[in-house]
Design an enzyme around this catalytic site. Structure first.
Site, PDB file in Angstrom:
ATOM      1  N   ASP A  73       0.822  -1.204   0.000  1.00 41.77           N
ATOM      2  CA  ASP A  73       0.000   0.000   0.000  1.00 41.77           C
ATOM      3  C   ASP A  73       0.864   1.265   0.000  1.00 41.77           C
ATOM      4  O   ASP A  73       0.500   2.275  -0.607  1.00 41.77           O
ATOM      5  CB  ASP A  73      -0.924   0.004   1.217  1.00 41.77           C
ATOM      6  CG  ASP A  73      -2.089  -0.972   1.056  1.00 41.77           C
ATOM      7  OD1 ASP A  73      -2.172  -1.627   0.004  1.00 41.77           O
ATOM      8  OD2 ASP A  73      -2.910  -1.075   1.988  1.00 41.77           O
ATOM      9  N   GLY A  74       2.011   1.213   0.670  1.00 40.09           N
ATOM     10  CA  GLY A  74       2.904   2.368   0.676  1.00 40.09           C
ATOM     11  C   GLY A  74       3.420   2.709  -0.709  1.00 40.09           C
ATOM     12  O   GLY A  74       3.600   3.886  -1.046  1.00 40.09           O
ATOM     13  N   ARG A  78       3.035   6.220  -3.003  1.00 37.48           N
ATOM     14  CA  ARG A  78       4.105   6.882  -3.759  1.00 37.48           C
ATOM     15  C   ARG A  78       3.720   6.993  -5.233  1.00 37.48           C
ATOM     16  O   ARG A  78       4.087   7.961  -5.912  1.00 37.48           O
ATOM     17  CB  ARG A  78       5.416   6.120  -3.602  1.00 37.48           C
ATOM     18  CG  ARG A  78       5.998   6.167  -2.197  1.00 37.48           C
ATOM     19  CD  ARG A  78       7.325   5.424  -2.118  1.00 37.48           C
ATOM     20  NE  ARG A  78       7.874   5.438  -0.779  1.00 37.48           N
ATOM     21  CZ  ARG A  78       7.648   4.519   0.151  1.00 37.48           C
ATOM     22  NH1 ARG A  78       6.859   3.492  -0.141  1.00 37.48           N
ATOM     23  NH2 ARG A  78       8.176   4.598   1.347  1.00 37.48           N
ATOM     24  N   GLU A 149      -4.257  10.203   4.128  1.00 36.75           N
ATOM     25  CA  GLU A 149      -4.606  11.111   5.214  1.00 36.75           C
ATOM     26  C   GLU A 149      -3.627  12.250   5.363  1.00 36.75           C
ATOM     27  O   GLU A 149      -2.480  12.172   4.917  1.00 36.75           O
ATOM     28  CB  GLU A 149      -4.679  10.362   6.551  1.00 36.75           C
ATOM     29  CG  GLU A 149      -3.342   9.990   7.172  1.00 36.75           C
ATOM     30  CD  GLU A 149      -2.800   8.647   6.734  1.00 36.75           C
ATOM     31  OE1 GLU A 149      -1.565   8.547   6.556  1.00 36.75           O
ATOM     32  OE2 GLU A 149      -3.588   7.705   6.564  1.00 36.75           O
ATOM     33  N   ALA A 213      -4.513   8.800  20.337  1.00 36.48           N
ATOM     34  CA  ALA A 213      -4.309   8.664  21.780  1.00 36.48           C
ATOM     35  C   ALA A 213      -4.793   9.906  22.534  1.00 36.48           C
ATOM     36  O   ALA A 213      -4.003  10.577  23.216  1.00 36.48           O
ATOM     37  CB  ALA A 213      -2.833   8.381  22.088  1.00 36.48           C
TER      38      ALA A 213
END
Length: 293
Positions: A73-74, A78, A149, A213
């Site tokens: 997916d990376g 790119r 994102e 978080a």
């Protein structure tokens, strides 16, 4: 058929699959272009490989039928920096673990061509987000968009940051957290999902705000319309924080506002009938399987 091919230079396990694809494309007498650095890797292994090459700035145009990405997916993320707003449909051949974007198994790489020629696919348009500001961000000057994102996060500190958030100029809240993710439907299965965000089908006209978080436990992921303009301002103990567009990072001074909104172009993804998004969800998340034994 006119095809562009891209992969990362350190992926030796992808080279056999690339050569299989090239053999299948040769049967159709296709015109093949290979990303310049990846072409050098292939040529060092097989001296008979001699194709046109492209870079982020030259070689590609709207006449291509397909852009094939070898990796995970990376690598797809790119790949979007090459395709940009050219409208070339992208398909990912996965050379590692099953991904949400790069779903075609390398063992089935010939089907990328045969199923495309038989019409066993559809083209799905994926929305992107972009960042703008009243000051220069050199790292994003030519590529201010992201397929997955935009995230803001703390830098050089273990302390949380405060992210003052406005939607269409109306104050929403101030997240006290390690950061905030603004995800597209495509990115909902990425960083946002790991932080408790929802899965959203790629065709949805939505964005997701997912705190990282959060200290205030009543902070929950929020799904909003993708025509919303989002304004963010970060404060904290350190002077700077990080802004990320997929994997591209910039350091921004605290107190400066950035704007996030849907980009004015889309990325086209080829979804084969045999490799649908819902099938990937079932396989990746083990939905529909009895795991009690």
């Amino acid at each position: 058929m006119k095809v562009a091919i891209y992969g990362l230079n350190n992926q030796d396990d992808a080279l056999d699959a690339v050569e299989e694809l090239l053999n299948e494309l040769q049967k159709d007498d296709s015109e093949v272009w290979i990303e310049e650095d990846f072409h050098s890797v292939l040529a060092s292994r097989n001296t008979s490989i001699n194709h046109n090459t492209f870079t982020t700035s030259t070689g590609l145009d709207g006449s291509f039928d397909m852009f094939v990405s070898f990796g995970g997916d990376g690598t797809i993320l790119r790949a979007t920096t090459f395709v940009r707003d050219l409208g070339i449909p992208i398909v990912g051949v996965n050379t590692g673990r099953l991904g949400f974007l790069s779903t075609f198994k390398k063992e089935d790489v010939r089907k990328v061509v045969t199923e495309f020629l038989s019409g066993s696919y559809r083209v799905v348009e994926r929305s992107l987000v972009e960042v703008s500001a009243g000051f220069e961000i050199p790292e994003f000057e030519t590529m201010n968009f992201a397929l997955n994102e935009v995230s803001v996060s703390r830098k050089d500190t273990t302390s949380m940051i405060t992210i003052e958030t406005y939607l269409d100029d109306e104050y929403l809240t101030s997240y006290w957290a390690d950061g905030l993710i603004i995800s597209t439907p495509t990115g909902s299965t990425g960083y946002s999902l790991s932080c408790g965000g929802p899965v959203i089908v790629p065709s949805a006209k939505s964005l997701v705000l997912t705190p990282i978080a959060p200290h205030n436990l009543n902070a929950r992921p929020l799904v909003i319309s993708d025509d919303t303009e989002i304004r963010l301002k970060v404060s904290g103990r350190e002077e700077n924080h990080l802004v990320s567009l997929d994997s591209r990072l910039a350091s921004i001074e605290n107190g400066q506002e950035i704007m996030v909104k849907r980009a004015d172009f889309t990325i086209k993804m080829i979804e084969y009938t045999s490799e649908s998004f819902l099938k990937t969800l079932r396989n990746k998340l083990l939905w529909g399987e009895d795991r009690r034994n």
